[in-house]
Design a protein around this motif. Sequence first.
Motif, mmCIF file in Angstrom:
data_model
loop_
_atom_site.group_PDB
_atom_site.id
_atom_site.type_symbol
_atom_site.label_atom_id
_atom_site.label_comp_id
_atom_site.label_asym_id
_atom_site.label_seq_id
_atom_site.Cartn_x
_atom_site.Cartn_y
_atom_site.Cartn_z
ATOM 1 N N ILE A 156 0.862 -1.181 0.000
ATOM 2 C CA ILE A 156 0.000 0.000 0.000
ATOM 3 C C ILE A 156 0.897 1.229 0.000
ATOM 4 O O ILE A 156 1.748 1.396 0.877
ATOM 5 C CB ILE A 156 -0.934 0.011 1.216
ATOM 6 C CG1 ILE A 156 -1.985 -1.081 1.059
ATOM 7 C CG2 ILE A 156 -1.596 1.373 1.377
ATOM 8 C CD1 ILE A 156 -3.022 -1.106 2.152
ATOM 9 N N VAL A 157 0.728 2.073 -1.001
ATOM 10 C CA VAL A 157 1.531 3.286 -1.131
ATOM 11 C C VAL A 157 0.681 4.480 -0.703
ATOM 12 O O VAL A 157 -0.487 4.607 -1.114
ATOM 13 C CB VAL A 157 2.021 3.488 -2.580
ATOM 14 C CG1 VAL A 157 2.946 4.695 -2.671
ATOM 15 C CG2 VAL A 157 2.740 2.232 -3.077
ATOM 16 N N THR A 158 1.247 5.345 0.121
ATOM 17 C CA THR A 158 0.523 6.517 0.584
ATOM 18 C C THR A 158 1.481 7.692 0.715
ATOM 19 O O THR A 158 2.684 7.567 0.445
ATOM 20 C CB THR A 158 -0.185 6.230 1.922
ATOM 21 O OG1 THR A 158 -1.055 7.318 2.249
ATOM 22 C CG2 THR A 158 0.814 6.031 3.053
ATOM 23 N N LEU A 159 0.953 8.827 1.095
ATOM 24 C CA LEU A 159 1.745 10.019 1.384
ATOM 25 C C LEU A 159 1.552 10.366 2.861
ATOM 26 O O LEU A 159 0.535 9.997 3.457
ATOM 27 C CB LEU A 159 1.291 11.196 0.507
ATOM 28 C CG LEU A 159 1.364 11.003 -1.007
ATOM 29 C CD1 LEU A 159 0.827 12.249 -1.718
ATOM 30 C CD2 LEU A 159 2.774 10.694 -1.464
ATOM 31 N N PRO A 160 2.479 11.104 3.471
ATOM 32 C CA PRO A 160 2.347 11.439 4.901
ATOM 33 C C PRO A 160 1.404 12.624 5.121
ATOM 34 O O PRO A 160 1.781 13.664 5.666
ATOM 35 C CB PRO A 160 3.793 11.773 5.306
ATOM 36 C CG PRO A 160 4.410 12.297 4.061
ATOM 37 C CD PRO A 160 3.770 11.537 2.926
ATOM 38 N N GLU A 161 0.151 12.446 4.684
ATOM 39 C CA GLU A 161 -0.868 13.486 4.799
ATOM 40 C C GLU A 161 -2.183 12.832 5.187
ATOM 41 O O GLU A 161 -2.367 11.627 4.983
ATOM 42 C CB GLU A 161 -1.047 14.223 3.460
ATOM 43 C CG GLU A 161 0.207 14.888 2.939
ATOM 44 C CD GLU A 161 0.051 15.371 1.499
ATOM 45 O OE1 GLU A 161 -1.104 15.418 1.017
ATOM 46 O OE2 GLU A 161 1.065 15.679 0.866
ATOM 47 N N ALA A 162 -3.106 13.631 5.697
ATOM 48 C CA ALA A 162 -4.361 13.096 6.224
ATOM 49 C C ALA A 162 -5.144 12.297 5.192
ATOM 50 O O ALA A 162 -5.455 11.113 5.403
ATOM 51 C CB ALA A 162 -5.215 14.248 6.765
ATOM 52 N N THR A 163 -5.480 12.915 4.076
ATOM 53 C CA THR A 163 -6.367 12.261 3.115
ATOM 54 C C THR A 163 -5.782 10.978 2.540
ATOM 55 O O THR A 163 -6.458 9.947 2.509
ATOM 56 C CB THR A 163 -6.755 13.245 1.994
ATOM 57 O OG1 THR A 163 -7.501 14.320 2.577
ATOM 58 C CG2 THR A 163 -7.608 12.571 0.940
ATOM 59 N N PRO A 164 -4.518 10.968 2.052
ATOM 60 C CA PRO A 164 -3.972 9.701 1.539
ATOM 61 C C PRO A 164 -3.918 8.591 2.593
ATOM 62 O O PRO A 164 -4.145 7.421 2.271
ATOM 63 C CB PRO A 164 -2.559 10.097 1.078
ATOM 64 C CG PRO A 164 -2.649 11.556 0.773
ATOM 65 C CD PRO A 164 -3.588 12.094 1.808
ATOM 66 N N VAL A 165 -3.653 8.949 3.855
ATOM 67 C CA VAL A 165 -3.609 7.924 4.908
ATOM 68 C C VAL A 165 -5.007 7.387 5.195
ATOM 69 O O VAL A 165 -5.208 6.174 5.342
ATOM 70 C CB VAL A 165 -2.949 8.475 6.192
ATOM 71 C CG1 VAL A 165 -3.135 7.504 7.360
ATOM 72 C CG2 VAL A 165 -1.458 8.724 5.960
ATOM 73 N N PHE A 166 -6.010 8.283 5.268
ATOM 74 C CA PHE A 166 -7.385 7.823 5.465
ATOM 75 C C PHE A 166 -7.806 6.884 4.329
ATOM 76 O O PHE A 166 -8.420 5.845 4.541
ATOM 77 C CB PHE A 166 -8.347 9.008 5.524
ATOM 78 C CG PHE A 166 -8.314 9.773 6.820
ATOM 79 C CD1 PHE A 166 -8.310 9.112 8.032
ATOM 80 C CD2 PHE A 166 -8.297 11.162 6.822
ATOM 81 C CE1 PHE A 166 -8.279 9.817 9.233
ATOM 82 C CE2 PHE A 166 -8.263 11.871 8.010
ATOM 83 C CZ PHE A 166 -8.256 11.203 9.220
#
Length: 590
Positions: free
Chosen positions: A501-511
Amino acid sequence: MYIRYNPQRHVETPYIFFTGKGGVGKTSVACITAVALADQGKKVLLVSTDPASNLQDVFKIELSREPVEIPSVKNLFASNIDPEEAAKAYREKTVGPYRGKLPESVINQMEEQLSGACTVEIAAFNEFSHLLADNGIFSEYDHVIFDTAPTGHTLRLLSLPTAWSGYLEEATHGASCLGPLSGLGDKKDLYQKAVDSLSDGDKTTLILVARPEESTLLEANRASRELSEIGIKKQMLIINGLLQSYDQNDEIATAFYKGQQNSLAKIPEQLKKMVTYSLPFVPYSLTGIKRLRQIVSTDPFAFKEVSGEETELAPLSSLKDVIDDFSANNTRVIFTMGKGGVGKTSIAAAIAVGLTEKGHRVHLTTTDPAAHLDYMFQNSAINEKLSISSIDPEKEVENYKKEVIAKAGELSDDELAYLQEDLESPCTEEIAVFRAFAEVVERSEREIVVIDTAPTGHTLLLLDSSEAYHKEMSRSTGEIPESVKKLLPRLRNREETGVVIVTLPEATPVFEATRLQDDLKRAEITPKWWVINRSLYATGTTDPVLKARSASEKEWIKKVQEELADHVALIPWMKKVKIGYDQLKEFVQL
């Protein structure tokens, strides 16, 4: 360079569509626009037609199909068209009247007919068309704002009025994977009104959102051209996240600023002619009403954030550790998954290169409609152990049609016309692409297969539709390929398949990544790694704006590390995008 975007001055039409490459900030800009117009006294309805919607994260409120008033914003209402829920309602509306009147076997057959991905598409589109064509909606709200899906899905969604209108005009035999056409015939007028609204410049504006990055500008240009061709002529461009000034003594900030300016210097000619505005890169994430208002205020940098400096983080793994793990365990199928724009393609390409360098034979492919693997390896020699492909929907559809007709044998003219008509259904594309996906996964018996998947909604649709496609392929071709039979057991086998799972260190991508993980687990697929990509925190920047943004990242890195993932890797923001085999080889050593 560009005038700062102000919705109260720059938005005129009642219908407004936001589109662009995943991750450019469409939802944020749509929410900024909605709040600003509502604050002006306009009654606004904000609608998400994105399967991977995150409106609820921005407003911090649960949303459903029915419009809900947003607390603390008078005149603003929001709703979320959930494609799966729409499909469920559509199925029941179609089948319900026959329950108790027809044999159960017939009811089951009808439900099977309506179980495919195509039903999800048309059900969501019915909701979408209603909003565009309903005069009651038009008179009740001053503005209806659509936060649409990433570009590939948007183009499909917005082209459906023409595609389905044409299909209904040409279909005469009643054949369709959606069931009898009589169920759709009464929608013709609705579809035509939707088409008319989309192409009316007094009613509809298309707002393309891009980052000051070459790939997102190219995607905006493609979307602009293709949407123009289906009649949506009134368009504007917003460059989101433009760094206004920077510390010239900080290498990261200098590279960040110059990289943006270099990308803007290469903006496609068609976009240069378009009315263009910008929004600044700010040291806070765009969640919550105060922040949405602040960014379009006279001083977007006045908002004070919690610094995050006191947050302590445990040591994190690197991308090299991810590759070492897959190599040591001989993982045969590797997916990169996540919200559009988080860097799935880059991570997939880097994993493939890293495994190739370890001596494995690797096949890298994509099921993403907006595939960018060619961009990743442009003008680059690659190791002979690495092969690359993409699943081209148009080619797969053509091959699938030919095969079905060939297997049908000798047919009368009427029978052939019936079969050809059935194959013109939009469902055919989904079936053909799914079959190609299963065949690629089959290659894992002789080489490692790394798959750059589509954005979240499409990916889950693809995986969750396995049983439906078993039925549909059997109906169309009379047989189910061995590769399809083996697919789900293979995906659920943790010794054989690894999900990243790839994400960014920000609220929306983590949610969004959290919801993806929950959905995968319900499908009995458990992710092995989380990769947090493009972290400013990991760069050690000292620029005031970038440092403030990096401090805010720590909360989300810690959440992933402590609550969500078994294994986490952190990748720093790069001064330059790694393009080509040799640069990707360097990337995996970081």
